[in-house]
Design a protein around this motif. Structure first.
Motif, PDB file in Angstrom:
ATOM      1  N   LEU A  29       5.881  20.179  -0.423  1.00  0.00           N
ATOM      2  CA  LEU A  29       5.516  19.671  -1.745  1.00  0.00           C
ATOM      3  C   LEU A  29       6.719  19.032  -2.436  1.00  0.00           C
ATOM      4  CD1 LEU A  29       3.448  19.339  -4.034  1.00  0.00           C
ATOM      5  CD2 LEU A  29       4.100  21.628  -4.811  1.00  0.00           C
ATOM      6  N   VAL A  30       7.868  19.682  -2.358  1.00  0.00           N
ATOM      7  CA  VAL A  30       9.074  19.124  -2.980  1.00  0.00           C
ATOM      8  C   VAL A  30       9.439  17.789  -2.328  1.00  0.00           C
ATOM      9  CG1 VAL A  30      11.568  19.467  -3.246  1.00  0.00           C
ATOM     10  CG2 VAL A  30       9.993  21.326  -3.775  1.00  0.00           C
ATOM     11  N   VAL A  31       9.391  17.728  -1.000  1.00  0.00           N
ATOM     12  CA  VAL A  31       9.713  16.480  -0.303  1.00  0.00           C
ATOM     13  C   VAL A  31       8.697  15.392  -0.672  1.00  0.00           C
ATOM     14  CG1 VAL A  31       9.933  15.394   1.964  1.00  0.00           C
ATOM     15  CG2 VAL A  31      10.910  17.644   1.583  1.00  0.00           C
ATOM     16  N   ALA A  32       7.420  15.760  -0.748  1.00  0.00           N
ATOM     17  CA  ALA A  32       6.380  14.780  -1.084  1.00  0.00           C
ATOM     18  C   ALA A  32       6.559  14.247  -2.507  1.00  0.00           C
ATOM     19  CB  ALA A  32       4.996  15.400  -0.928  1.00  0.00           C
ATOM     20  N   VAL A  33       6.934  15.101  -3.436  1.00  0.00           N
ATOM     21  CA  VAL A  33       7.165  14.651  -4.814  1.00  0.00           C
ATOM     22  C   VAL A  33       8.373  13.720  -4.869  1.00  0.00           C
ATOM     23  CG1 VAL A  33       7.866  15.447  -7.120  1.00  0.00           C
ATOM     24  CG2 VAL A  33       6.015  16.602  -5.916  1.00  0.00           C
ATOM     25  N   VAL A  34       9.427  14.044  -4.126  1.00  0.00           N
ATOM     26  CA  VAL A  34      10.611  13.179  -4.096  1.00  0.00           C
ATOM     27  C   VAL A  34      10.264  11.825  -3.471  1.00  0.00           C
ATOM     28  CG1 VAL A  34      12.920  12.902  -3.092  1.00  0.00           C
ATOM     29  CG2 VAL A  34      12.268  15.077  -4.116  1.00  0.00           C
ATOM     30  N   VAL A  35       9.517  11.832  -2.378  1.00  0.00           N
ATOM     31  CA  VAL A  35       9.107  10.570  -1.749  1.00  0.00           C
ATOM     32  C   VAL A  35       8.284   9.741  -2.721  1.00  0.00           C
ATOM     33  CG1 VAL A  35       7.629   9.569   0.038  1.00  0.00           C
ATOM     34  CG2 VAL A  35       9.235  11.377   0.632  1.00  0.00           C
ATOM     35  N   THR A  36       7.332  10.376  -3.400  1.00  0.00           N
ATOM     36  CA  THR A  36       6.488   9.653  -4.353  1.00  0.00           C
ATOM     37  C   THR A  36       7.325   9.080  -5.498  1.00  0.00           C
ATOM     38  OG1 THR A  36       4.653  11.120  -3.793  1.00  0.00           O
ATOM     39  CG2 THR A  36       4.432   9.831  -5.796  1.00  0.00           C
ATOM     40  N   ALA A  37       8.282   9.845  -5.988  1.00  0.00           N
ATOM     41  CA  ALA A  37       9.145   9.350  -7.062  1.00  0.00           C
ATOM     42  C   ALA A  37       9.985   8.162  -6.584  1.00  0.00           C
ATOM     43  CB  ALA A  37      10.054  10.470  -7.565  1.00  0.00           C
ATOM     44  N   LEU A  38      10.511   8.244  -5.365  1.00  0.00           N
ATOM     45  CA  LEU A  38      11.292   7.129  -4.832  1.00  0.00           C
ATOM     46  C   LEU A  38      10.425   5.887  -4.625  1.00  0.00           C
ATOM     47  CD1 LEU A  38      13.578   8.924  -2.209  1.00  0.00           C
ATOM     48  CD2 LEU A  38      14.238   7.995  -4.437  1.00  0.00           C
ATOM     49  N   VAL A  39       9.190   6.096  -4.212  1.00  0.00           N
ATOM     50  CA  VAL A  39       8.276   4.961  -4.038  1.00  0.00           C
ATOM     51  C   VAL A  39       7.974   4.308  -5.384  1.00  0.00           C
ATOM     52  CG1 VAL A  39       5.918   4.324  -3.385  1.00  0.00           C
ATOM     53  CG2 VAL A  39       7.278   5.754  -1.877  1.00  0.00           C
ATOM     54  N   VAL A  40       7.792   5.114  -6.414  1.00  0.00           N
ATOM     55  CA  VAL A  40       7.545   4.566  -7.754  1.00  0.00           C
ATOM     56  C   VAL A  40       8.757   3.762  -8.212  1.00  0.00           C
ATOM     57  CG1 VAL A  40       7.235   5.182 -10.183  1.00  0.00           C
ATOM     58  CG2 VAL A  40       5.841   6.291  -8.436  1.00  0.00           C
ATOM     59  N   VAL A  41       9.954   4.292  -8.004  1.00  0.00           N
ATOM     60  CA  VAL A  41      11.171   3.570  -8.383  1.00  0.00           C
ATOM     61  C   VAL A  41      11.278   2.265  -7.600  1.00  0.00           C
ATOM     62  CG1 VAL A  41      13.700   3.643  -8.254  1.00  0.00           C
ATOM     63  CG2 VAL A  41      12.435   5.608  -9.140  1.00  0.00           C
ATOM     64  N   ALA A  42      11.028   2.321  -6.296  1.00  0.00           N
ATOM     65  CA  ALA A  42      11.129   1.114  -5.462  1.00  0.00           C
ATOM     66  C   ALA A  42      10.068   0.085  -5.824  1.00  0.00           C
ATOM     67  CB  ALA A  42      11.006   1.490  -3.985  1.00  0.00           C
ATOM     68  N   SER A  43       8.890   0.551  -6.227  1.00  0.00           N
ATOM     69  CA  SER A  43       7.831  -0.404  -6.564  1.00  0.00           C
ATOM     70  C   SER A  43       8.110  -1.117  -7.884  1.00  0.00           C
ATOM     71  CB  SER A  43       6.480   0.303  -6.624  1.00  0.00           C
ATOM     72  OG  SER A  43       6.432   1.202  -7.712  1.00  0.00           O
ATOM     73  N   ARG A  44       8.905  -0.517  -8.743  1.00  0.00           N
ATOM     74  CA  ARG A  44       9.228  -1.151 -10.021  1.00  0.00           C
ATOM     75  C   ARG A  44      10.396  -2.123  -9.911  1.00  0.00           C
ATOM     76  NH1 ARG A  44       8.204   3.429 -14.611  1.00  0.00           N
ATOM     77  NH2 ARG A  44       6.016   3.751 -14.069  1.00  0.00           N
TER      78      ARG A  44
ATOM     79  N   GLY B 106       0.773  -1.237   0.000  1.00  0.00           N
ATOM     80  CA  GLY B 106       0.000   0.000   0.000  1.00  0.00           C
ATOM     81  C   GLY B 106       0.797   1.277   0.000  1.00  0.00           C
ATOM     82  N   VAL B 107       2.119   1.184  -0.009  1.00  0.00           N
ATOM     83  CA  VAL B 107       2.950   2.385   0.128  1.00  0.00           C
ATOM     84  C   VAL B 107       2.766   3.337  -1.054  1.00  0.00           C
ATOM     85  CG1 VAL B 107       5.334   3.211   0.298  1.00  0.00           C
ATOM     86  CG2 VAL B 107       4.610   1.255   1.632  1.00  0.00           C
ATOM     87  N   LEU B 108       2.668   2.811  -2.247  1.00  0.00           N
ATOM     88  CA  LEU B 108       2.472   3.682  -3.415  1.00  0.00           C
ATOM     89  C   LEU B 108       1.147   4.425  -3.313  1.00  0.00           C
ATOM     90  CD1 LEU B 108       3.344   4.727  -6.173  1.00  0.00           C
ATOM     91  CD2 LEU B 108       2.300   2.700  -7.194  1.00  0.00           C
ATOM     92  N   HIS B 109       0.106   3.731  -2.913  1.00  0.00           N
ATOM     93  CA  HIS B 109      -1.195   4.384  -2.767  1.00  0.00           C
ATOM     94  C   HIS B 109      -1.177   5.414  -1.639  1.00  0.00           C
ATOM     95  CE1 HIS B 109      -3.078   1.751  -5.663  1.00  0.00           C
ATOM     96  NE2 HIS B 109      -2.489   0.726  -5.070  1.00  0.00           N
ATOM     97  N   GLY B 110      -0.459   5.110  -0.562  1.00  0.00           N
ATOM     98  CA  GLY B 110      -0.334   6.062   0.534  1.00  0.00           C
ATOM     99  C   GLY B 110       0.395   7.326   0.115  1.00  0.00           C
TER     100      GLY B 110
END
Length: 114
Positions: free
Chosen positions: A72-87, A35-39
């Motif tokens: 916002l910048v931190v949230a975008v970076v976290v989301t990008a890292l989560v996308v990378v980790a999920s792939r 659920g981390v990507l959705h979170g």
């Protein structure tokens, strides 16, 4: 408008809790909880919506645009890292740790910056 703002705030906090919980519990065996990507996406979208609702509403907290921009910048970076980790099939411990650390930083900015 106030009810909508606080409903979005609740969803925002739940999103960050999912990200932090899903990464901290999996630091020893580096993997990403389902659920981390959705979170992360929930936290990002609700944060943006909260800003818009606060702009429109009366009686809501005054906005600190510097704080909002940094979060916002931190949230975008976290989301990008989560996308990378999920792939990745097996993400590194450093990647999972950086997601947890940046999520903690974002929560600390929200709580401690007054």
């Amino acid at each position: 408008m106030t009810f909508l703002y606080y409903l979005l705030l609740f969803l925002h906090l739940v999103g960050w809790a999912i990200v932090l919980g899903g990464t901290v519990t999996n630091l020893r065996t580096p993997r990403l909880a389902p659920g981390v990507l959705h979170g992360a996406l929930t936290a990002l979208v609700t944060g943006i919506l909260m800003t818009g609702v606060a702009e429109m509403g009366d009686g809501l907290p005054d906005l600190n645009y510097m704080k909002i921009g940094i979060k916002l910048v931190v949230a975008v970076v976290v989301t990008a890292l989560v996308v990378v980790a999920s792939r990745k099939k097996e993400p590194s411990r450093a990647l999972i740790g950086s997601i947890a650390a940046l999520t903690t930083l974002n929560i600390a900015i929200a709580v401690l910056w007054r």
